[in-house]
Scaffold this motif. Sequence first.
Motif, PDB file in Angstrom:
ATOM      1  N   LEU A   1       0.837  -1.191   0.000  1.00 35.49           N
ATOM      2  CA  LEU A   1       0.000   0.000   0.000  1.00 35.49           C
ATOM      3  C   LEU A   1       0.877   1.248   0.000  1.00 35.49           C
ATOM      4  O   LEU A   1       1.988   1.233   0.518  1.00 35.49           O
ATOM      5  CB  LEU A   1      -0.913   0.007   1.223  1.00 35.49           C
ATOM      6  N   THR A   2       0.348   2.317  -0.594  1.00 37.03           N
ATOM      7  CA  THR A   2       1.110   3.562  -0.689  1.00 37.03           C
ATOM      8  C   THR A   2       0.296   4.723  -0.129  1.00 37.03           C
ATOM      9  O   THR A   2      -0.902   4.602   0.134  1.00 37.03           O
ATOM     10  CB  THR A   2       1.464   3.866  -2.155  1.00 37.03           C
TER      11      THR A   2
ATOM     12  N   GLY B   1     -21.309   5.069   0.615  1.00 45.13           N
ATOM     13  CA  GLY B   1     -21.203   3.704   1.088  1.00 45.13           C
ATOM     14  C   GLY B   1     -19.946   3.105   0.477  1.00 45.13           C
ATOM     15  O   GLY B   1     -19.660   3.336  -0.699  1.00 45.13           O
ATOM     16  N   THR B   2     -19.185   2.353   1.247  1.00 44.45           N
ATOM     17  CA  THR B   2     -17.849   1.973   0.784  1.00 44.45           C
ATOM     18  C   THR B   2     -17.537   0.503   1.035  1.00 44.45           C
ATOM     19  O   THR B   2     -17.851  -0.037   2.096  1.00 44.45           O
ATOM     20  CB  THR B   2     -16.772   2.831   1.490  1.00 44.45           C
ATOM     21  N   ILE B   3     -16.898  -0.111   0.036  1.00 45.66           N
ATOM     22  CA  ILE B   3     -16.328  -1.460   0.164  1.00 45.66           C
ATOM     23  C   ILE B   3     -14.872  -1.382  -0.275  1.00 45.66           C
ATOM     24  O   ILE B   3     -14.573  -0.843  -1.339  1.00 45.66           O
ATOM     25  CB  ILE B   3     -17.070  -2.486  -0.707  1.00 45.66           C
ATOM     26  N   ILE B   4     -13.970  -1.890   0.546  1.00 50.64           N
ATOM     27  CA  ILE B   4     -12.555  -1.959   0.172  1.00 50.64           C
ATOM     28  C   ILE B   4     -12.322  -3.308  -0.498  1.00 50.64           C
ATOM     29  O   ILE B   4     -12.568  -4.354   0.106  1.00 50.64           O
ATOM     30  CB  ILE B   4     -11.650  -1.779   1.398  1.00 50.64           C
ATOM     31  N   VAL B   5     -11.863  -3.274  -1.743  1.00 51.76           N
ATOM     32  CA  VAL B   5     -11.704  -4.495  -2.536  1.00 51.76           C
ATOM     33  C   VAL B   5     -10.220  -4.779  -2.736  1.00 51.76           C
ATOM     34  O   VAL B   5      -9.494  -3.988  -3.352  1.00 51.76           O
ATOM     35  CB  VAL B   5     -12.399  -4.354  -3.904  1.00 51.76           C
ATOM     36  N   LEU B   6      -9.770  -5.902  -2.204  1.00 46.67           N
ATOM     37  CA  LEU B   6      -8.392  -6.345  -2.408  1.00 46.67           C
ATOM     38  C   LEU B   6      -8.349  -7.232  -3.638  1.00 46.67           C
ATOM     39  O   LEU B   6      -8.720  -8.412  -3.587  1.00 46.67           O
ATOM     40  CB  LEU B   6      -7.897  -7.117  -1.182  1.00 46.67           C
ATOM     41  N   ASN B   7      -7.881  -6.690  -4.761  1.00 46.63           N
ATOM     42  CA  ASN B   7      -7.823  -7.455  -5.998  1.00 46.63           C
ATOM     43  C   ASN B   7      -6.468  -8.161  -6.136  1.00 46.63           C
ATOM     44  O   ASN B   7      -5.518  -7.845  -5.426  1.00 46.63           O
ATOM     45  CB  ASN B   7      -8.052  -6.525  -7.197  1.00 46.63           C
TER      46      ASN B   7
ATOM     47  N   GLU C   1      -5.303  -7.051   6.352  1.00 39.91           N
ATOM     48  CA  GLU C   1      -6.409  -6.312   6.945  1.00 39.91           C
ATOM     49  C   GLU C   1      -5.896  -5.333   8.005  1.00 39.91           C
ATOM     50  O   GLU C   1      -6.353  -4.181   8.077  1.00 39.91           O
ATOM     51  CB  GLU C   1      -7.420  -7.273   7.562  1.00 39.91           C
ATOM     52  N   GLU C   2      -4.948  -5.778   8.818  1.00 37.73           N
ATOM     53  CA  GLU C   2      -4.392  -4.906   9.855  1.00 37.73           C
ATOM     54  C   GLU C   2      -3.721  -3.675   9.233  1.00 37.73           C
ATOM     55  O   GLU C   2      -3.847  -2.559   9.740  1.00 37.73           O
ATOM     56  CB  GLU C   2      -3.380  -5.682  10.703  1.00 37.73           C
ATOM     57  N   GLU C   3      -3.010  -3.881   8.124  1.00 38.03           N
ATOM     58  CA  GLU C   3      -2.341  -2.779   7.449  1.00 38.03           C
ATOM     59  C   GLU C   3      -3.354  -1.789   6.874  1.00 38.03           C
ATOM     60  O   GLU C   3      -3.186  -0.568   6.971  1.00 38.03           O
ATOM     61  CB  GLU C   3      -1.432  -3.324   6.337  1.00 38.03           C
ATOM     62  N   ILE C   4      -4.418  -2.311   6.280  1.00 37.65           N
ATOM     63  CA  ILE C   4      -5.458  -1.444   5.718  1.00 37.65           C
ATOM     64  C   ILE C   4      -6.152  -0.654   6.824  1.00 37.65           C
ATOM     65  O   ILE C   4      -6.383   0.548   6.698  1.00 37.65           O
ATOM     66  CB  ILE C   4      -6.478  -2.286   4.921  1.00 37.65           C
ATOM     67  N   ARG C   5      -6.505  -1.330   7.899  1.00 34.58           N
ATOM     68  CA  ARG C   5      -7.174  -0.640   9.001  1.00 34.58           C
ATOM     69  C   ARG C   5      -6.278   0.426   9.624  1.00 34.58           C
ATOM     70  O   ARG C   5      -6.762   1.480  10.053  1.00 34.58           O
ATOM     71  CB  ARG C   5      -7.607  -1.646  10.065  1.00 34.58           C
TER      72      ARG C   5
END
Length: 484
Positions: free
Chosen positions: A310-311, A327-333, A346-350
């Motif tokens: 992530l940047t 309304g939001t969904i975080i999509v890990l492609n 998930e911890e890094e994103i949060r």
Amino acid sequence: MENLKKIALIGQPNVGKSSLFNRLSNKRIAIVSELAGTTRDIRKNEIEILDRSALLLDTGGIDDTNDAIFSNVKRKAIETAKESDIILFMVDGKNIPDDKDKQLFYELLRLKKELALVVNKIDNDKELERLWEFFEFGIGDENLFGISVSHNRGTKKLYEWIYDKLPENPETLERLRLEEEKRLNEDEFDEFEEDNFIQDEVENSENEKNFDDSAINVAIIGRVNVGKSSILNAILGEERSVVSEIAGTTIDPVDEKYSYKEKEITFVDTAGLRRRGSIEGIEKFALMRTKEMLEKANVALVVLDASRELTDLDEKIAGLVDEYGLGTIIVLNKWDENMDTFQKMEEEIRRRFRFLSYAPIIAVSAKTGRSIERLKDKIIDIFENYIQRIPTSQLNRVIEEAVSRHALPSPNGAYLRIYYTTQFSSRPPRIALVMNKPSLLHYSYKRYLINFLREQFNFEGTPIHVVARGKNSGVGDEEYLERD
């Protein structure tokens, strides 16, 4: 829209197809640039010429280059021509006819469609004299048009030709009749009465906005080459947007409608966003267009590349979604390319996206189709949360319980009291705390109430806006609006 005749704009890059698309649409939809190959995906818009309607399709420029993107663009453009009823083949009137144009024209001629040769950039009478050179294509005078889109010159004859090829539209005829009837009726008002009438209509329209709860607008956002177009194609189950390994393939956002579980979902495949320093020319316009799409959206898919770190740019892009309160969904492609533990990601994103703590995270693979069905279901769920209204009685009960567990603070000895709580709006949910000293309610306590509300009600994926108001203040004024 499905029953409308289709008109395809076909031609080499930079001949003016997008400009004609905008002119026929009577609004700026396609990106226009001097840079060849600006349009890469199929743009479409329903147009009206007097009382007749059609579906206009703007294709990417067809080029014989071996470039991977343009070979894909040519294939999609030809496929679009085959599916269309009318083809407008555009050439550049500043240049003499070349073999490449003729070859493309003859390929289209074999499709047995209504075909017009549109010679663009004929800006004056002197240049009009060169039009005879294009009779080399073997086309009759009735199907050859010399125009200048930028100067709106010579287009009337082309519009009349298109009009004659379209069937009458009863719905459009009736709408025009009603509009004319309304105009005649309004003429009967004197100036004073008309001013009052218009003012009443404006006030009523502001107070009685009816939203279609079966229509969802979904913006797909992320930095370049994270797989936004691939996710769109995977959801739709077919290739509707050009996909390439080359970063920044998508420039124009591509709108696609998709029916799912009694909902009409409009996807906006937004252009990839780069660092400000590397955004030049057309990509600046693409960034502006992305913001325009977010203004119209209900739900946003923030697409991240699971195969890369992530940047800061990922955070800035996600911040756009938070800014517009979607309304939001975080999509890990590309999850299949990185088998690291989901918990670690998930911890890094949060940690990075604390402002999107309410947004669910879904790991998908557009390539294999993993979790795409789950993503579609989650879009529906988040939208329902986004538009929901909580009854006042339930809100009051929950807030009273929250206050009993953690009493309202008393800043400088002031006694604070919440009289009642009500939700005054949705999309996203907006909740008013009607109290005696609203200006003294500390932000941290409001945060506590928001978290308590999330524990009691399903607000997954949607922000909650909380307003502290006085008893005599109107509910919902923007000056009082504070976001969670």
